[in-house]
Design a protein around this motif. Structure first.
Motif, mmCIF file in Angstrom:
data_model
loop_
_atom_site.group_PDB
_atom_site.id
_atom_site.type_symbol
_atom_site.label_atom_id
_atom_site.label_comp_id
_atom_site.label_asym_id
_atom_site.label_seq_id
_atom_site.Cartn_x
_atom_site.Cartn_y
_atom_site.Cartn_z
ATOM 1 N N SER A 300 -5.526 4.182 3.409
ATOM 2 C CA SER A 300 -4.985 4.299 4.768
ATOM 3 C C SER A 300 -3.762 5.226 4.859
ATOM 4 O O SER A 300 -3.733 6.125 5.700
ATOM 5 C CB SER A 300 -4.639 2.908 5.309
ATOM 6 O OG SER A 300 -4.178 2.988 6.622
ATOM 7 N N PRO A 301 -2.730 5.072 4.006
ATOM 8 C CA PRO A 301 -1.591 5.999 4.097
ATOM 9 C C PRO A 301 -1.994 7.447 3.819
ATOM 10 O O PRO A 301 -1.447 8.376 4.422
ATOM 11 C CB PRO A 301 -0.624 5.482 3.024
ATOM 12 C CG PRO A 301 -0.981 4.049 2.842
ATOM 13 C CD PRO A 301 -2.471 4.014 3.015
ATOM 14 N N LEU A 318 2.959 3.433 9.521
ATOM 15 C CA LEU A 318 1.849 3.554 10.467
ATOM 16 C C LEU A 318 0.606 2.822 9.969
ATOM 17 O O LEU A 318 -0.174 2.291 10.762
ATOM 18 C CB LEU A 318 1.543 5.034 10.712
ATOM 19 C CG LEU A 318 2.640 5.817 11.449
ATOM 20 C CD1 LEU A 318 2.319 7.307 11.478
ATOM 21 C CD2 LEU A 318 2.832 5.288 12.861
ATOM 22 N N SER A 319 0.425 2.790 8.644
ATOM 23 C CA SER A 319 -0.732 2.091 8.071
ATOM 24 C C SER A 319 -0.627 0.581 8.247
ATOM 25 O O SER A 319 -1.638 -0.131 8.214
ATOM 26 C CB SER A 319 -0.856 2.411 6.575
ATOM 27 O OG SER A 319 -1.050 3.784 6.375
ATOM 28 N N LEU A 320 0.586 0.093 8.426
ATOM 29 C CA LEU A 320 0.785 -1.340 8.639
ATOM 30 C C LEU A 320 0.018 -1.819 9.870
ATOM 31 O O LEU A 320 -0.461 -2.949 9.921
ATOM 32 C CB LEU A 320 2.284 -1.617 8.799
ATOM 33 C CG LEU A 320 2.752 -3.066 8.816
ATOM 34 C CD1 LEU A 320 2.450 -3.740 7.483
ATOM 35 C CD2 LEU A 320 4.257 -3.132 9.100
ATOM 36 N N VAL A 321 -0.126 -0.919 10.853
ATOM 37 C CA VAL A 321 -0.838 -1.268 12.085
ATOM 38 C C VAL A 321 -2.301 -1.589 11.786
ATOM 39 O O VAL A 321 -2.859 -2.566 12.296
ATOM 40 C CB VAL A 321 -0.739 -0.109 13.105
ATOM 41 C CG1 VAL A 321 -1.554 -0.423 14.352
ATOM 42 C CG2 VAL A 321 0.716 0.154 13.465
ATOM 43 N N THR A 322 -2.941 -0.763 10.936
ATOM 44 C CA THR A 322 -4.357 -0.996 10.632
ATOM 45 C C THR A 322 -4.558 -2.331 9.927
ATOM 46 O O THR A 322 -5.521 -3.048 10.202
ATOM 47 C CB THR A 322 -4.922 0.137 9.757
ATOM 48 O OG1 THR A 322 -4.245 0.161 8.501
ATOM 49 C CG2 THR A 322 -4.760 1.483 10.425
ATOM 50 N N SER A 323 -3.638 -2.671 9.017
ATOM 51 C CA SER A 323 -3.756 -3.941 8.308
ATOM 52 C C SER A 323 -3.574 -5.118 9.260
ATOM 53 O O SER A 323 -4.289 -6.119 9.173
ATOM 54 C CB SER A 323 -2.714 -4.005 7.186
ATOM 55 O OG SER A 323 -2.826 -5.203 6.463
#
Length: 573
Positions: A300-301, A318-323
């Motif tokens: 993701s990152p 920003l990848s935290l959002v997908t998780s």
């Protein structure tokens, strides 16, 4: 009441609160075993952020996509063997020792990675952790299921699933916490040893699964444990149910003639019910991986950087959002899977996945098409020795270059953006010196993607992809596999489907970065979109609806002469 596949109903969650208040031992047992799910999720998510910093520390990793893919995928390879070994160990030594061994592997792998002096040692640590992941992925829910009161079993096993997604979310938070600390990726990968050690200590004080003990003729021990788990007024009834269930299982095993694995497989494939069930179950598991989900979870990152966000910490944030969206989707699935139906939920999910992958492909095509130019004067400021060799040749030939051409050059070059990122920048040979010189001027250094005004659209499409995937294709394939096999063949068929899932996972994980180099990021997501469209068609044709059917009715449906997966089954007809 024992031995079936249990799904969480809303009443189970109410009963869970009531029973755990009366029998706190249940909560202690479920929490202790559930840490395995948390570790499973943490390890699958943490590598996505750690990889960014491993690339910075080891030049050979930065320059080799195959090495990056191997670092990520070796945990998956280890998990395939761990799941196989875990199945044998569960039966031979019990559930509790299997969880303890998984913890030791987690802890050993975490320590090896934290102190790894070179990429090959990181890979060894990833294999060790993967073995632990494979064992935990099957042992933790099994232990919770067999040691829990029947009427809250579905809720407790569902909680284990939530802990997996919570572990993934936690891994992104941990990654962010260590971005400014010396040793970044070593801390990220090493922290997994802490919950593994905690679970090891907690499990030492917990008993074995009463079901396993009963099968091993240790009936008194099993009954003593059940008296701790069940309210006094329910104990005798549950002991009787356990006895009947175990005796039924053993009778089914005897009916197979003790022919071993090869004989069981021959009998299984000789049944049209099993063949149709396996077609549906394996298809769902393979499709779950081939729609590309683990490209997002493991990379993701990196995908965010491909969209034009160069900073490691920004990519992680920003990848935290997908998780988070993935975790939320798991909760949504728990409430809608019995209302919408398994088949319909998967088809709706795939419709959204295809649309989002098409959008991602379009966004990355726009990013490549509108990347900033390379400035000859701006590049010259960094000295002739640092210039990308291919750019020098292009300059002599009078050919103008863009950032996209620079980062795809054979010599592994990077783009040093202007302070206004969309203006022409410099194309330099990838090295620590070039990266430091670029960042010294408060400029961003790009090796994965280019500065773009379209990057935010990629984030929207990525989020929409997760929202589409998680409630349907994220969880329903496992539920389908719990319902489409005859009870006497459920173990071997479930094992085949799980191996298909892990092997597909390994294939996708080991090839994603290579595909982005060969096809481009836009082409790679377009490929996944095409595979997802094919999965939609195959699931429509080959996967039946099992909503509201008893196991016996599912077997009757699969064995009927006029069976068509897309037709609604009428058990009375």
């Amino acid at each position: 009441m024992e031995g079936g596949i249990h799904k969480a109903e809303s009443t189970e969650f109410r009963d869970l609160l009531y029973l755990t208040s009366k029998q706190p031992f249940i909560l202690r047992l479920a929490f202790s075993a559930g840490i395995g799910g948390l570790l499973f999720g943490y390890d699958t998510g943490v590598i996505s952020g750690a990889l960014l910093y491993i690339r910075d520390d080891f030049e050979q990793v930065e320059k080799s996509t195959v090495l990056q893919e191997t670092i990520v995928s070796m945990a998956v390879a280890g998990a395939i063997f761990g799941a196989g070994a875990g199945g044998w160990m569960n039966d031979r030594f019990g559930r509790r020792p299997s969880i303890l061994i998984a913890d030791i592997l987690f802890l050993a792998g975490s320590i090896v990675m934290a102190f790894a002096p070179a990429p090959p040692v990181i890979i060894v640590g990833r294999v060790l952790v993967g073995l632990g992941v494979g064992m935990a992925s099957m042992t933790s829910p099994l232990y919770i299921s067999e040691a829990s009161p029947a009427r809250i079993r579905g809720a407790l096993v569902s909680t284990n699933g939530l802990l997996i997604t919570a572990g993934q979310f936690l891994s992104y938070l941990i990654n962010l916490a260590f971005t400014k600390v010396n040793g970044t990726w070593r801390w990220m990968l090493g922290v997994a040893g802490v919950p593994a050690l905690l679970q090891f200590v907690l499990m030492l004080a917990l008993p074995e699964s009463p079901r396993w003990l009963y099968r091993k003729d240790r009936k008194r021990e099993a009954e003593e444990i059940m008296r701790k788990v069940y309210p006094p007024e329910e104990v005798e009834e549950e002991i009787a149910a356990l006895r009947a269930s175990v005796e039924a299982d053993m009778a089914q095993e005897r009916s197979l003639g003790g022919a071993g694995l090869a004989g069981t497989l021959r009998k299984a494939f000789g049944s049209v019910v099993v063949r149709r069930g396996l077609t549906a179950g394996v298809l769902c598991q393979v499709a779950q991986q081939f729609v590309g989900i683990n490209t997002v979870m493991y990379y993701s990152p990196t995908i965010v950087q491909l969209a034009g966000f160069a900073s490691n910490s920004t990519a992680l944030a920003l990848s935290l959002v997908t998780s988070g969206l993935n975790a939320a989707g798991s909760v949504v699935s728990m409430f809608f899977v019995d209302k919408a139906g398994r088949r319909r939920l998967m088809l709706l999910s795939l419709t959204g996945v295809v649309a989002c992958l098409g959008m991602l492909s379009g966004v990355f095509f726009a990013v490549d098409s509108h990347s900033p130019d390379v400035s000859l004067a701006g590049t010259a400021l960094f000295g002739a020795n640092g210039t990308c060799p291919e750019f020098d040749l292009a300059t002599v030939a009078g050919v103008e270059w863009t950032c996209a051409q620079c980062i795809k050059s054979p010599s592994e070059c990077g783009f040093c953006a202007d302070t206004d990122k969309l203006l022409p920048g410099a194309c330099l040979r990838t090295s620590d010196a070039s990266r430091r010189a670029c960042r010294a001027g408060r400029r961003e250094w790009y090796t994965r993607g280019c500065p773009s005004s379209f990057g935010w659209l990629a984030l929207v499409a990525l989020g929409a992809y997760i929202v589409s995937y998680s409630p349907g294709m994220g969880s329903v394939p496992w539920l389908i596999n719990s319902e489409v096999y005859p009870l006497r063949f459920r173990g071997v068929c479930g094992g085949i489907a799980a191996v298909a899932n892990w092997t597909s996972n390994l294939l996708v994980t080991q090839t994603f970065l290579s595909l982005t180099q060969a096809l481009g990021t836009a082409g790679t997501f377009l490929l996944f979109g095409g595979v997802s469209a094919m999965a939609f068609l195959l699931i429509f044709l080959l996967v039946p609806e099992t909503k509201g059917l008893q196991f016996e009715e599912v077997e009757q449906m699969l064995g009927s002469k006029d069976y068509k997966a897309w037709k609604k089954f009428n058990s009375k007809g």
